[in-house]
Enzyme design. Structure first.
Site, PDB file in Angstrom:
ATOM      1  N   SER A 150     -36.693  35.270 158.549  1.00 52.90           N
ATOM      2  CA  SER A 150     -37.503  36.202 157.761  1.00 52.90           C
ATOM      3  C   SER A 150     -36.832  36.581 156.433  1.00 52.90           C
ATOM      4  O   SER A 150     -37.487  37.121 155.548  1.00 52.90           O
ATOM      5  CB  SER A 150     -37.789  37.454 158.576  1.00 52.90           C
ATOM      6  OG  SER A 150     -36.575  38.049 158.969  1.00 52.90           O
ATOM      7  N   ASP A 399     -36.558  49.839 159.482  1.00 48.88           N
ATOM      8  CA  ASP A 399     -36.124  48.492 159.118  1.00 48.88           C
ATOM      9  C   ASP A 399     -35.067  48.619 158.023  1.00 48.88           C
ATOM     10  O   ASP A 399     -35.395  48.889 156.861  1.00 48.88           O
ATOM     11  CB  ASP A 399     -37.320  47.659 158.629  1.00 48.88           C
ATOM     12  CG  ASP A 399     -36.920  46.226 158.287  1.00 48.88           C
ATOM     13  OD1 ASP A 399     -35.695  45.922 158.263  1.00 48.88           O
ATOM     14  OD2 ASP A 399     -37.820  45.399 158.036  1.00 48.88           O
ATOM     15  N   HIS A 402     -34.528  44.030 156.368  1.00 48.00           N
ATOM     16  CA  HIS A 402     -35.289  43.382 155.293  1.00 48.00           C
ATOM     17  C   HIS A 402     -35.252  44.254 154.044  1.00 48.00           C
ATOM     18  O   HIS A 402     -34.725  45.360 154.068  1.00 48.00           O
ATOM     19  CB  HIS A 402     -36.731  43.159 155.755  1.00 48.00           C
ATOM     20  CG  HIS A 402     -36.804  42.269 156.948  1.00 48.00           C
ATOM     21  ND1 HIS A 402     -36.952  42.739 158.220  1.00 48.00           N
ATOM     22  CD2 HIS A 402     -36.700  40.937 157.050  1.00 48.00           C
ATOM     23  CE1 HIS A 402     -36.949  41.727 159.073  1.00 48.00           C
ATOM     24  NE2 HIS A 402     -36.783  40.620 158.388  1.00 48.00           N
TER      25      HIS A 402
END
Ligand SMILES: *[C@@H]1O[C@H](CO)[C@@H](O)[C@H](O)[C@H]1NC(C)=O
Ligand SMILES: *[C@@H]1O[C@H](CO)[C@@H](O)[C@H](O)[C@H]1NC(C)=O
Ligand SMILES: *[C@@H]1O[C@H](CO)[C@@H](O)[C@H](O)[C@H]1NC(C)=O
Length: 431
Positions: A150, A399, A402
């Site tokens: 990702s 998160d 990311h």
């Protein structure tokens, strides 16, 4: 976009299952859950196109002699500092339809905007603001593929958003659960840009309900991308976080060992060495395949991207910073340092092996340190839309792995463009 809570029904068993883990290993793994959920399917073309500017490639073409003495990329992008930038990003949360929901901090109501106004200033060279025209010009008639996990997608989406400010891409291919494989076409420059889900680069079987660990086959690359390699002119490889998962490692017919595999008759060997092997197999395969075909290929390895959890991942303020670290304030260490070191070493070794092929170029996109200095760039709770709409709660999913888009990853692509310009300046013989 509706709010999707992948943890909702599994928080309990999830926590139980993973609690014995060290915190350091736990957090990124928890977030791997976030790697899978829906992304907007189509691109909304940007309505505003800047006038067609002439293409300016600033790197001068050196003479043949200079070419030989400049085989190395001249700038060390990894040392420098973040400085204030009044300009801000090229795009916003609504101007680009490609941003994965969990990384669209602007449209999810992140209140502070300071994180959008920094630019990276390397010590040794000037890093220009991203020039979509320049980028597409350098890629004309080519296919660029992002291959990895990702983080590869995070970088791809930043790039697409910046390019879309000049030329709307068309989504021409889409496959796999959660759009793991996608391809866009830029008619303006006949450029293709694609993304391949391949979190280990080598062949792997991802963990599932029936098998709670990954299986990695370190001696062979993932068929899914390598079968397309003949039609790819440039690749960006980016992975790392999946290596923290429990896994059993194979090499040929033998079991090399495993990582976090209690109850199995298998030796714990950690993941650094294995991570290096995966890169070695990948880079060797690319060199071999291209050496026999003669078709040129450019390869970029984006180095490991640090996460910034401070305490529990589901606690309020898990990554609360709103400004970059200052020069010297934060040292690269532990896993971040080690993962980067492994990648840089594999890149150096592969460069040596590839040296005799004029059709192979390789560079590390060394973003580990500059990203480490950006604790402010993660979605945190804004991975979900308006997480505090019903009041502030102590427990909230974060998160801190990311990166918000727009955000620090845009800088990675500025450096990518700079590397491409330098390559163009050196102009490969016989190309
Ligand atoms: C986002 O960018 C688009 C296109 O440049 C612009 O029309 C729009 O006003 C921007 N939205 C915000 C909230 O700044
Ligand atoms: C882009 O992709 C399309 C569809 O796969 C293909 O037909 C075309 O040749 C590709 N163009 C380039 C420049 O790779
Ligand atoms: C574990 O593996 C070794 C080597 O393959 C084998 O000799 C041993 O019997 C195994 N032990 C168990 C409990 O399966």
């Amino acid at each position: 976009m509706g709010s999707v809570h992948p943890f909702k029904h599994q928080s309990h068993s999830f926590a139980k299952k993973f609690l014995p883990w060290t915190l350091y290993a736990l957090l990124p793994i928890a977030l791997i859950r976030l790697y899978f959920y829906p992304i907007p399917h189509s691109l909304s073309p940007t309505d505003q196109l800047p006038p067609n500017n002439p293409i300016i490639i600033t790197t001068p073409s050196p003479s043949q002699e200079e070419e030989r003495s400049h085989v190395q990329i001249a700038c060390d992008y990894s040392t420098g500092k973040w400085v204030h930038d009044k300009n801000g990003p090229l795009y916003n949360g609504t101007s680009c339809g490609t941003i994965k929901d969990g990384q669209n901090c602007l449209s999810h109501g992140r209140p502070d905007k300071g994180y959008l106004h920094w630019r990276w200033r390397p010590k040794q060279c000037q890093l220009a603001r991203f020039e979509p025209t320049n980028f597409l010009q350098l890629l004309r008639n080519k296919h660029l593929a992002f291959i990895g996990d990702s983080m590869a997608r995070n970088q791809l989406e930043s790039l697409l958003c910046m390019l879309a400010t000049l030329s709307p891409p068309q989504l021409i291919y889409r496959d796999g659960e959660d759009n793991k494989f996608r391809k866009w076409h830029f008619p303006s420059h006949n450029v293709n840009i694609s993304v391949y889900w391949s979190p280990f680069l080598v062949k792997g079987v991802e963990k599932s309900n029936s098998q709670n660990y990954n299986k990695l086959y370190l001696d062979s690359v993932d068929e899914r991308w390598v079968s397309d390699l003949d039609h790819i002119d440039m690749v960006v490889l980016s992975m790392g976080h999946w290596f923290l998962h429990p896994a059993v490692y194979f090499y040929g017919d033998s079991v090399l060992g495993c990582h976090y595999c209690p109850g199995q008759n298998c030796t714990e060997i950690g993941f650094y060495q294995v991570f290096g092997k995966a890169f070695k197999t990948t880079l060797d395969t690319i060199i071999e395949k291209r050496a026999s075909s003669g078709i040129p290929i450019d390869v970029i390895v984006t180095t490991f991207s640090p996460s910034h959890f401070e305490g529990d991942w589901d606690k309020l303020g898990a990554c609360p910073k709103t400004e970059p670290y200052k020069e010297g304030e934060k040292k690269l260490e532990w896993m971040d340092e080690e993962m980067r070191k492994v990648e840089v070493r594999e890149v150096e070794e592969a460069k040596e092996k590839g040296e005799r092929f004029t059709n192979f170029r390789l560079e590390a996109l060394d973003v580990t340190k500059l990203s480490l200095l950006r604790p402010d760039g993660h979605p945190g709770p804004y991975m979900y839309p308006f997480p505090f709409a019903n009041g502030v709660t102590e427990r909230v999913h974060n998160d801190c792995v990311h990166w918000c888009l727009p955000g620090p990853v845009d800088t990675w692509n500025e450096i990518l463009l700079d590397v491409m310009k330098r390559w163009e300046g050196q102009s490969r013989s016989g190309r």
